[in-house]
Design a protein around this motif. Structure first.
Motif: not given
Length: 394
Positions: A335-345, A351-357
């Protein structure tokens, strides 16, 4: 690539038309200025499809020449679009506020000295509003890209992540897994990037190293020397790798052999026992398109249910299958955590989890943001990381 070219040109053209309207048409008065702005907008619109095509077809040694300017403009364009769309709200509010004022003024007849023509006043206000919003968008966008580039090109953050597993043997309490993903060796990231990651991981003195996909964006012939420092990884129980979707764009068979030759064991739908813990790995979810699909049954069925199992799988979405087979912990990237917010949305829609636990169907899923980047050398709101997962009993 060529089949999608008309669609790419249509989308890119529409986006640049909007940018031209807000940054050129709304901010210029003279024909000369507007023609120069129009020419620049057309040029920049052509840069993006040219970059996407040439960064894959040019010789590797020349790909960076087009990748740097093209991908930086792609990032700046993205943030200009985001900020300008947000600024449409105050633009609309100002128009609605001025409209009643004009209606009242037209209803009242006042005899006074000759004033400036109404058209000149309206044009001046239009230019002032357009230029103010354009400058605001430009400053905010350039700031986001500057901060994001410094994060993307800097050292990854070293994150320590404690996770509890109910079935973990007491002797394994404190077992540490150095987790890294999405290194993305390619035209903009090379051998020095790998060397820095290896130094950071070796400094942790982990029990095990897990590389969960998207190591490369290119062939072994192009990027073999850049990946070579992986042979220097050190961990008590070795280093392991599973394929990501980008390996299937880059000649996965050659890369499987290459990574194995560097002393990093590729887990291909298989598992092994490590001190009372099962470590399993499956191919990426996209591998089926290349005849190399993930086989969860092969990797997970028939194991001792009293032992905890840690699954390496590139994409968090693979946890839906893992949960069906009672996996205790899945380690992923992608996911790269979305890489460039707000793309994480948007990433969160797939994906069910974008970053972390997180948890999927009773299975714990930890997702690293990855140590590299894809496309624009920018990571805004999603800094790169190497995670040290420390296992403890419940």
């Amino acid at each position: 690539m060529f089949a999608l070219l008309p669609v790419v040109l249509l989308v890119v053209g529409a986006l640049h038309w909007y940018l031209w309207k807000r940054l050129v048409k709304d901010t210029t008065r003279t024909r000369r200025a507007r023609r120069l702005g129009t020419a620049l907008a057309v040029l920049l619109a052509l840069v993006i499809p040219a970059t996407l095509a040439l960064s894959r077809t040019l010789p590797h040694s020349r790909q960076a020449l087009v990748a740097w300017p093209g991908f930086l403009w792609l990032a700046l364009m993205f943030y200009l679009l985001v900020t300008l769309l947000i600024l449409e709200i105050p633009r609309l509010a100002l128009r609605l506020w001025k409209r009643p004022a004009r209606v009242v003024a037209a209803a009242v007849e006042v005899v006074e000295a000759p004033a400036a023509p109404q058209d000149d006043i309206s044009e001046s206000r239009r230019l002032l509003l357009g230029r103010s919003l354009a400058v605001t968008a430009g400053v905010l966008s350039a700031g986001a890209v500057g901060i994001g580039a410094s994060q993307a090109l800097g050292a990854p953050n070293l994150k320590r992540v404690p996770i509890r597993l109910a079935k973990l043997p007491a002797a394994m309490d404190g077992f540490r897994i150095a987790l890294v993903s999405d290194i993305h060796l390619g035209p903009l990231l090379g051998r020095a990037h790998t060397e820095r990651i290896v130094r950071m991981i070796n400094g942790v003195e982990a029990d095990l190293v897990a590389i969960v996909g998207d190591l490369v964006d290119g062939t072994v012939a192009e990027l073999g020397p850049a990946a070579e420092p992986l042979q220097d990884l050190r961990a008590r129980h070795g280093s392991f790798f599973v394929t990501g979707n980008h390996e299937y764009f880059s000649g996965y068979r050659e890369w499987v052999d290459e990574v194995n030759s560097l002393g990093v064991r590729v887990l291909r739908n298989e598992r092994l026992e490590i001190q009372g813990l099962d470590l399993a790995g499956v191919n990426d979810a996209t591998g089926g398109g290349s005849g190399d699909a993930p086989d969860y049954a092969k990797a997970l069925d028939g194991r001792d249910a009293t032992r905890p199992v840690v699954l390496l799988a590139h994409q968090p979405v693979q946890a839906h299958e893992a949960a069906k087979r009672g996996v205790d912990l899945q380690l992923s990237g992608h996911t790269h955590g979305g890489q460039m917010a707000p793309f994480n949305l948007l990433v969160g829609l797939q994906q069910p989890v974008v970053a972390g636990l997180g948890t999927v169907g009773g299975t714990q899923v930890y997702v690293t943001r990855g140590a590299g980047f894809w496309g624009p050398p920018v990571r805004f709101g999603a800094p790169p990381d190497i995670s040290v997962v420390e296992l403890h009993g419940a």
